[in-house]
Design an enzyme around this catalytic site. Sequence first.
Site, PDB file in Angstrom:
ATOM      1  N   HIS A  12      49.361 -16.842 -62.663  1.00  0.00           N
ATOM      2  CA  HIS A  12      48.293 -17.723 -63.174  1.00  0.00           C
ATOM      3  C   HIS A  12      49.114 -18.387 -64.737  1.00  0.00           C
ATOM      4  O   HIS A  12      47.864 -18.822 -65.532  1.00  0.00           O
ATOM      5  CB  HIS A  12      46.929 -17.051 -63.503  1.00  0.00           C
ATOM      6  N   HIS A  59      42.160 -13.612 -71.107  1.00  0.00           N
ATOM      7  CA  HIS A  59      43.318 -12.964 -72.017  1.00  0.00           C
ATOM      8  C   HIS A  59      42.549 -13.341 -73.335  1.00  0.00           C
ATOM      9  O   HIS A  59      42.802 -14.284 -74.311  1.00  0.00           O
ATOM     10  CB  HIS A  59      44.352 -14.075 -71.935  1.00  0.00           C
ATOM     11  N   HIS A 193      56.901 -10.279 -66.403  1.00  0.00           N
ATOM     12  CA  HIS A 193      57.028 -11.183 -67.909  1.00  0.00           C
ATOM     13  C   HIS A 193      56.634 -10.334 -68.841  1.00  0.00           C
ATOM     14  O   HIS A 193      55.883  -9.400 -68.836  1.00  0.00           O
ATOM     15  CB  HIS A 193      56.184 -12.495 -67.604  1.00  0.00           C
ATOM     16  N   GLU A 240      49.920  -7.198 -64.819  1.00  0.00           N
ATOM     17  CA  GLU A 240      48.909  -7.935 -64.133  1.00  0.00           C
ATOM     18  C   GLU A 240      48.928  -7.947 -62.839  1.00  0.00           C
ATOM     19  O   GLU A 240      47.962  -8.276 -62.068  1.00  0.00           O
ATOM     20  CB  GLU A 240      49.179  -9.370 -64.855  1.00  0.00           C
TER      21      GLU A 240
HETATM   22  C1  DHB Z   1      52.308 -17.009 -69.391  1.00  0.00           C
HETATM   23  C2  DHB Z   1      51.036 -16.298 -69.578  1.00  0.00           C
HETATM   24  C3  DHB Z   1      50.255 -15.501 -68.866  1.00  0.00           C
HETATM   25  O1  DHB Z   1      49.095 -15.324 -69.103  1.00  0.00           O
HETATM   26  C4  DHB Z   1      50.797 -15.373 -67.792  1.00  0.00           C
HETATM   27  O2  DHB Z   1      50.029 -14.312 -66.824  1.00  0.00           O
HETATM   28  C5  DHB Z   1      52.188 -15.599 -67.446  1.00  0.00           C
HETATM   29  C6  DHB Z   1      52.818 -16.322 -68.287  1.00  0.00           C
HETATM   30  C7  DHB Z   1      53.081 -17.690 -70.404  1.00  0.00           C
HETATM   31  O3  DHB Z   1      52.455 -18.011 -71.467  1.00  0.00           O
HETATM   32  O4  DHB Z   1      54.034 -18.135 -69.832  1.00  0.00           O
HETATM   33 FE    FE Z   2      48.369 -13.960 -67.641  1.00  0.00          FE
END
Ligand code: DHB
Ligand code: FE
Length: 288
Positions: A12, A59, A193, A240
């Site tokens: 997302h 978030h 990530h 996540e």
């Molecule tokens: C990013 C932010 C998010 O909340 C996520 O789930 C994936 C990537 C980002 O800022 O790249």
């Molecule tokens: Fe996220």
Amino acid sequence: MAKVVAGVGSSHIPALGAASDHNKQNEPYWQPVFEGFGPAREWIKDVAPDVVILIYNDHASAFSVELINTFVLGAADEYDPADEGYGPRQVPQLIGDSDFSSHLIESLVLDEFDMALANEMDVDHGCTVPLTVMFDKPDAWPCKVIPLCVNVIKYPQPTGNRCYNLGKALRKAIESYPEDIKVAVFGTGGMSHQLQGERAGLVNPEFDKNFMDKLQNDATELTKLNHTDYLRESGSEGIELIMWLIMRGALSDDAKESYRFYHVPVSNTGYGLICFDEPDAPHMQASG
Ligand code: DHB
Ligand code: FE
């Protein structure tokens, strides 16, 4: 009776929403990503869900650190896109289904999943970006949406196993609703990530591929990953992915992967998308 007809797992990434909102789909960076959405967008038209239950995390947009709930189910008839610091995304308001939500909450709580319920809740990129991925830029979203919000941002997050079992309870709740509606379940977030600290920028495509490979036939193996496994292998925000396990738990064992797309890099991470069909869903009968 209500029926689970399909499942979707999708990252997302907020920059995807911004790229769509600012019509950057054909720019060289974004073109291959939006192209990858094409087959899923065609597929979901056939699935034609009446309701999407969209599992995502807030978030720190609707909820601050003053109140951190593990699981929150939307109980409203509408949800507005949240202002995440640069104004709300100019996407349609989400239309909910408070009767269905009330049924789901009752069934889940009686099944010993103590959901918090939100009668009012703005939804951030975690919720709106997967809608953009699947439905592009309509004047109104083509189905009702019930948001299910999970705490993945503050330790202790629920375990992957708890999430998978919540998915199973969710399926039971859906299937005991007397209306003849088709329900799709979206699990969002991930994939690997890390947005902060020494390992910021970490992406682990091997972990992501393995996660997608196991989702259809070996999801119980994925439920054994603990918080440290996610942290080590998929970075601080890789956790996540436990929300994909809620989606998988809500599908039958026979659910079949029908489409997959993975692309690195997108923003700070990789983008992953997977679609599952329920074999006895109406759209499967229609296509033989
Ligand atoms: C990013 C932010 C998010 O909340 C996520 O789930 C994936 C990537 C980002 O800022 O790249
Ligand atoms: Fe996220």
